[in-house]
Design a protein around this motif. Structure first.
Motif, short mmCIF file in Angstrom:
data_model
loop_
_atom_site.label_atom_id
_atom_site.label_comp_id
_atom_site.label_asym_id
_atom_site.label_seq_id
_atom_site.Cartn_x
_atom_site.Cartn_y
_atom_site.Cartn_z
N HIS A 22 0.84 -1.20 0.00
CA HIS A 22 0.00 0.00 0.00
C HIS A 22 0.87 1.26 0.00
O HIS A 22 1.85 1.34 0.72
CB HIS A 22 -0.91 0.00 1.23
N TYR A 23 0.47 2.23 -0.79
CA TYR A 23 1.19 3.50 -0.87
C TYR A 23 0.22 4.62 -0.59
O TYR A 23 -0.81 4.73 -1.24
CB TYR A 23 1.83 3.67 -2.25
N ASP A 24 0.52 5.46 0.40
CA ASP A 24 -0.32 6.60 0.75
C ASP A 24 0.39 7.87 0.30
O ASP A 24 1.41 8.25 0.87
CB ASP A 24 -0.55 6.62 2.27
N SER A 31 6.65 6.45 3.73
CA SER A 31 6.01 5.29 3.11
C SER A 31 6.78 4.02 3.44
O SER A 31 7.99 3.94 3.25
CB SER A 31 5.97 5.49 1.59
N ILE A 32 6.07 3.02 3.93
CA ILE A 32 6.73 1.74 4.26
C ILE A 32 7.23 1.07 2.99
O ILE A 32 8.26 0.41 2.99
CB ILE A 32 5.80 0.82 5.07
N ARG A 33 6.50 1.27 1.90
CA ARG A 33 6.92 0.67 0.63
C ARG A 33 8.28 1.21 0.19
O ARG A 33 9.17 0.45 -0.19
CB ARG A 33 5.86 0.95 -0.44
N LEU A 99 -1.12 13.26 10.14
CA LEU A 99 0.09 12.54 9.74
C LEU A 99 0.52 12.81 8.31
O LEU A 99 1.53 12.28 7.86
CB LEU A 99 -0.11 11.04 9.94
N SER A 100 -0.24 13.62 7.58
CA SER A 100 0.13 13.91 6.19
C SER A 100 1.41 14.72 6.14
O SER A 100 1.82 15.36 7.11
CB SER A 100 -0.99 14.66 5.49
N ASP A 101 2.07 14.71 4.99
CA ASP A 101 3.33 15.44 4.83
C ASP A 101 3.14 16.93 5.01
O ASP A 101 4.00 17.61 5.55
CB ASP A 101 3.92 15.17 3.45
N VAL A 102 1.99 17.46 4.56
CA VAL A 102 1.73 18.89 4.67
C VAL A 102 1.66 19.30 6.14
O VAL A 102 2.30 20.27 6.56
CB VAL A 102 0.42 19.25 3.94
#
Length: 138
Positions: A22-24, A31-33, A99-102
């Motif tokens: 999964h990619y968020d 990202s864990i990926r 938790l978003s980058d923004v």
């Protein structure tokens, strides 16, 4: 030569598993990926000059890692140990925003000194007002 073929197959299999992860996009930096992919690249690069006696143990370790990733990806543990309590959708959405980058970049830009802990979180405008008040008091 057969070991080289096994290493290449293992490398490709590991990368194939990570592509399905999964990619968020709101959490691109965490990202864990991406983390798993970079670890795979790093470990294969670090072991490129491994001796021929070490290769079979490294291949076995890689196969174990591949099996573990596949097990996690298939939700094996979620099926074995189902969670009876579910998180409220509102809280999930709020946590995604926080938790978003923004949001994380805004938080990183803020000062976290003693004054901020005492007076609360301040914007730069508030800091200017606070500085001008202190100058007028002197």
């Amino acid at each position: 030569m057969a070991e080289k073929k096994q290493v290449i197959q293992l490398y490709r299999a590991l990368l194939k598993v990570t592509k399905k992860w999964h990619y968020d996009p709101t959490r691109a930096d965490r990202s864990i990926r991406d983390h798993i992919t970079s670890q795979i690249h790093r470990q294969f690069r670090d072991n490129i000059s491994a001796s021929s006696s070490q290769v079979p143990t490294l291949i076995e370790h890689g196969k174990n890692e591949l099996a573990a990733l596949k097990q996690l990806q298939s939700n094996y543990f979620d099926l074995m140990y189902p969670i009876t309590t579910r998180i409220v959708p509102e809280l999930t959405q709020k946590s995604k925003v926080l938790l978003s980058d923004v949001s994380q970049s805004k938080i990183k830009k803020r000062k976290w000194g003693l004054a901020d802990k005492i007076w609360g979180f301040t914007d730069s405008k508030d800091d200017d007002v606070l500085v001008s008040k202190n100058k007028s008091d002197q």
